[in-house]
Design a protein around this motif. Sequence first.
Motif, PDB file in Angstrom:
ATOM      1  N   ILE A  81       0.833  -1.196   0.000  1.00  0.00           N
ATOM      2  CA  ILE A  81       0.000   0.000   0.000  1.00  0.00           C
ATOM      3  C   ILE A  81       0.871   1.250   0.000  1.00  0.00           C
ATOM      4  O   ILE A  81       1.782   1.388   0.819  1.00  0.00           O
ATOM      5  N   ALA A  82       0.577   2.153  -0.933  1.00  0.00           N
ATOM      6  CA  ALA A  82       1.233   3.468  -0.959  1.00  0.00           C
ATOM      7  C   ALA A  82       0.237   4.483  -0.419  1.00  0.00           C
ATOM      8  O   ALA A  82      -0.878   4.589  -0.923  1.00  0.00           O
ATOM      9  N   VAL A  83       0.623   5.204   0.622  1.00  0.00           N
ATOM     10  CA  VAL A  83      -0.271   6.184   1.249  1.00  0.00           C
ATOM     11  C   VAL A  83       0.407   7.547   1.270  1.00  0.00           C
ATOM     12  O   VAL A  83       1.629   7.639   1.391  1.00  0.00           O
ATOM     13  N   PRO A  84      -0.368   8.620   1.135  1.00  0.00           N
ATOM     14  CA  PRO A  84       0.217   9.962   1.167  1.00  0.00           C
ATOM     15  C   PRO A  84       0.702  10.333   2.560  1.00  0.00           C
ATOM     16  O   PRO A  84       0.211   9.805   3.565  1.00  0.00           O
ATOM     17  N   GLY A  85       1.648  11.249   2.622  1.00  0.00           N
ATOM     18  CA  GLY A  85       2.195  11.684   3.903  1.00  0.00           C
ATOM     19  C   GLY A  85       1.201  12.415   4.769  1.00  0.00           C
ATOM     20  O   GLY A  85       1.468  12.676   5.943  1.00  0.00           O
ATOM     21  N   GLN A 130      -4.009  16.382  -4.710  1.00  0.00           N
ATOM     22  CA  GLN A 130      -5.152  15.529  -4.432  1.00  0.00           C
ATOM     23  C   GLN A 130      -6.433  16.302  -4.700  1.00  0.00           C
ATOM     24  O   GLN A 130      -6.402  17.430  -5.188  1.00  0.00           O
ATOM     25  N   LEU A 131      -7.573  15.701  -4.364  1.00  0.00           N
ATOM     26  CA  LEU A 131      -8.842  16.373  -4.623  1.00  0.00           C
ATOM     27  C   LEU A 131      -8.982  17.660  -3.829  1.00  0.00           C
ATOM     28  O   LEU A 131      -9.429  18.682  -4.343  1.00  0.00           O
ATOM     29  N   HIS A 132      -8.599  17.627  -2.531  1.00  0.00           N
ATOM     30  CA  HIS A 132      -8.872  18.770  -1.667  1.00  0.00           C
ATOM     31  C   HIS A 132      -7.641  19.345  -0.987  1.00  0.00           C
ATOM     32  O   HIS A 132      -7.772  20.211  -0.127  1.00  0.00           O
ATOM     33  N   GLN A 133      -6.465  18.877  -1.330  1.00  0.00           N
ATOM     34  CA  GLN A 133      -5.256  19.408  -0.719  1.00  0.00           C
ATOM     35  C   GLN A 133      -4.057  19.042  -1.576  1.00  0.00           C
ATOM     36  O   GLN A 133      -4.151  18.239  -2.514  1.00  0.00           O
ATOM     37  N   ALA A 134      -2.929  19.661  -1.261  1.00  0.00           N
ATOM     38  CA  ALA A 134      -1.677  19.337  -1.941  1.00  0.00           C
ATOM     39  C   ALA A 134      -0.642  18.953  -0.890  1.00  0.00           C
ATOM     40  O   ALA A 134      -0.668  19.463   0.240  1.00  0.00           O
ATOM     41  N   ILE A 135       0.250  18.055  -1.257  1.00  0.00           N
ATOM     42  CA  ILE A 135       1.329  17.645  -0.366  1.00  0.00           C
ATOM     43  C   ILE A 135       2.651  17.895  -1.088  1.00  0.00           C
ATOM     44  O   ILE A 135       2.856  17.404  -2.206  1.00  0.00           O
ATOM     45  N   VAL A 136       3.511  18.671  -0.472  1.00  0.00           N
ATOM     46  CA  VAL A 136       4.810  18.982  -1.064  1.00  0.00           C
ATOM     47  C   VAL A 136       5.883  18.234  -0.278  1.00  0.00           C
ATOM     48  O   VAL A 136       5.978  18.374   0.947  1.00  0.00           O
ATOM     49  N   SER A 137       6.679  17.430  -0.970  1.00  0.00           N
ATOM     50  CA  SER A 137       7.701  16.612  -0.308  1.00  0.00           C
ATOM     51  C   SER A 137       9.072  16.890  -0.920  1.00  0.00           C
ATOM     52  O   SER A 137       9.190  17.037  -2.132  1.00  0.00           O
ATOM     53  N   LEU A 138      10.077  16.964  -0.070  1.00  0.00           N
ATOM     54  CA  LEU A 138      11.456  17.058  -0.528  1.00  0.00           C
ATOM     55  C   LEU A 138      12.107  15.698  -0.318  1.00  0.00           C
ATOM     56  O   LEU A 138      12.217  15.217   0.816  1.00  0.00           O
ATOM     57  N   VAL A 148      12.575  11.038   2.869  1.00  0.00           N
ATOM     58  CA  VAL A 148      11.695  12.206   2.885  1.00  0.00           C
ATOM     59  C   VAL A 148      12.269  13.178   3.914  1.00  0.00           C
ATOM     60  O   VAL A 148      12.149  12.961   5.120  1.00  0.00           O
ATOM     61  N   CYS A 149      12.894  14.246   3.431  1.00  0.00           N
ATOM     62  CA  CYS A 149      13.538  15.199   4.337  1.00  0.00           C
ATOM     63  C   CYS A 149      12.546  16.203   4.913  1.00  0.00           C
ATOM     64  O   CYS A 149      12.633  16.570   6.083  1.00  0.00           O
ATOM     65  N   GLN A 150      11.644  16.669   4.064  1.00  0.00           N
ATOM     66  CA  GLN A 150      10.634  17.619   4.501  1.00  0.00           C
ATOM     67  C   GLN A 150       9.321  17.293   3.800  1.00  0.00           C
ATOM     68  O   GLN A 150       9.316  16.787   2.682  1.00  0.00           O
ATOM     69  N   GLN A 151       8.252  17.611   4.472  1.00  0.00           N
ATOM     70  CA  GLN A 151       6.930  17.347   3.884  1.00  0.00           C
ATOM     71  C   GLN A 151       5.930  18.327   4.484  1.00  0.00           C
ATOM     72  O   GLN A 151       5.910  18.526   5.702  1.00  0.00           O
ATOM     73  N   GLU A 152       5.140  18.946   3.614  1.00  0.00           N
ATOM     74  CA  GLU A 152       4.157  19.918   4.095  1.00  0.00           C
ATOM     75  C   GLU A 152       2.829  19.693   3.398  1.00  0.00           C
ATOM     76  O   GLU A 152       2.772  19.475   2.185  1.00  0.00           O
ATOM     77  N   ILE A 153       1.773  19.756   4.175  1.00  0.00           N
ATOM     78  CA  ILE A 153       0.418  19.617   3.649  1.00  0.00           C
ATOM     79  C   ILE A 153      -0.162  21.013   3.463  1.00  0.00           C
ATOM     80  O   ILE A 153      -0.142  21.833   4.373  1.00  0.00           O
ATOM     81  N   ILE A 154      -0.658  21.290   2.262  1.00  0.00           N
ATOM     82  CA  ILE A 154      -1.295  22.577   1.971  1.00  0.00           C
ATOM     83  C   ILE A 154      -2.793  22.317   1.829  1.00  0.00           C
ATOM     84  O   ILE A 154      -3.244  21.801   0.809  1.00  0.00           O
ATOM     85  N   PRO A 155      -3.567  22.654   2.857  1.00  0.00           N
ATOM     86  CA  PRO A 155      -5.008  22.346   2.820  1.00  0.00           C
ATOM     87  C   PRO A 155      -5.767  23.261   1.874  1.00  0.00           C
ATOM     88  O   PRO A 155      -5.351  24.385   1.598  1.00  0.00           O
ATOM     89  N   ASN A 156      -6.885  22.738   1.387  1.00  0.00           N
ATOM     90  CA  ASN A 156      -7.831  23.517   0.572  1.00  0.00           C
ATOM     91  C   ASN A 156      -7.229  24.049  -0.731  1.00  0.00           C
ATOM     92  O   ASN A 156      -7.727  25.018  -1.291  1.00  0.00           O
ATOM     93  N   ILE A 157      -6.155  23.438  -1.192  1.00  0.00           N
ATOM     94  CA  ILE A 157      -5.638  23.743  -2.528  1.00  0.00           C
ATOM     95  C   ILE A 157      -5.430  22.406  -3.233  1.00  0.00           C
ATOM     96  O   ILE A 157      -4.362  21.798  -3.173  1.00  0.00           O
ATOM     97  N   GLY A 158      -6.497  21.937  -3.862  1.00  0.00           N
ATOM     98  CA  GLY A 158      -6.446  20.677  -4.582  1.00  0.00           C
ATOM     99  C   GLY A 158      -7.080  20.834  -5.943  1.00  0.00           C
ATOM    100  O   GLY A 158      -7.428  21.937  -6.362  1.00  0.00           O
ATOM    101  N   ILE A 159      -7.222  19.716  -6.647  1.00  0.00           N
ATOM    102  CA  ILE A 159      -7.771  19.788  -7.998  1.00  0.00           C
ATOM    103  C   ILE A 159      -9.224  20.265  -7.963  1.00  0.00           C
ATOM    104  O   ILE A 159      -9.688  20.940  -8.891  1.00  0.00           O
ATOM    105  N   SER A 160      -9.956  19.970  -6.895  1.00  0.00           N
ATOM    106  CA  SER A 160     -11.347  20.424  -6.798  1.00  0.00           C
ATOM    107  C   SER A 160     -11.427  21.942  -6.746  1.00  0.00           C
ATOM    108  O   SER A 160     -12.298  22.549  -7.373  1.00  0.00           O
ATOM    109  N   GLN A 161     -10.509  22.564  -5.999  1.00  0.00           N
ATOM    110  CA  GLN A 161     -10.513  24.016  -5.909  1.00  0.00           C
ATOM    111  C   GLN A 161     -10.154  24.656  -7.262  1.00  0.00           C
ATOM    112  O   GLN A 161     -10.696  25.701  -7.626  1.00  0.00           O
TER     113      GLN A 161
END
Length: 229
Positions: A81-85, A130-138, A148-161
């Motif tokens: 299984i591959a799951v998002p951070g 993703q549909l409702h958010q973006a995840i940026v990973s270094l 994975v050195c850094q990872q940030e979740i950006i809420p409410n900026i996804g493909i739906s928006q």
Amino acid sequence: DGTVHSQPGFALLTDSGIETGEEARALAWRKPQDSYHDFWRQLNETPLPIKYIWARHNADIAYAQLKNILILAKSPESLIIAVPGSFSDEQLSLLLGLVNALGSKVLSVIDTALATCADQKESTALVELQLHQAIVSLIEHRDDQLIVCQQEIIPNIGISQIYNSVAFFISETFITDYRYDPLHTAKGMQEIYDQIPKWLIRFRWEDSVSITVKSPQGNLTMKLQKTTI
């Protein structure tokens, strides 16, 4: 066998069961009160605002979609299984429980960012939309290992928006040019959202896209400019 089985994260709750994937997405704007498309981001066991026969919470909806996908894949005995951070430990535990309930064994779990960058040999910034958010990973390559050195979740900026922004821009343009709002009815909204992905894909090789919308006045047209969008 090399076949890809996939579904968009949409579900429609009906009296006879839970429809998932493309069939549910095709009715999402026609039946918004019974449509769900945020159940993966909010994977939990919090009761839904409406009582349904087939689902008590988001986990039940996710279970239905997992079941449908596994049936398409001929019910494999074991999975990687591959799951998002963005998944919390509680969500990951819940997901593993759902898979176990479906009779499959999880061999391992990997971050989707690591899986995507498996063949990279240098530092890579990955944006997962993703549909409702973006995840940026270094992702960095150190001593023959990917980390994975850094990872940030950006809420409410996804493909739906993004789709919503394009839909409202189209709506405002038609109102200005024709005094007609294609988003005024559920049917009109569904037709617009069905076509937005196709229109945006054409921007890869075209600077403008001519679109046509059906209305009581007949077919109405406008041009979407890449620079404007």
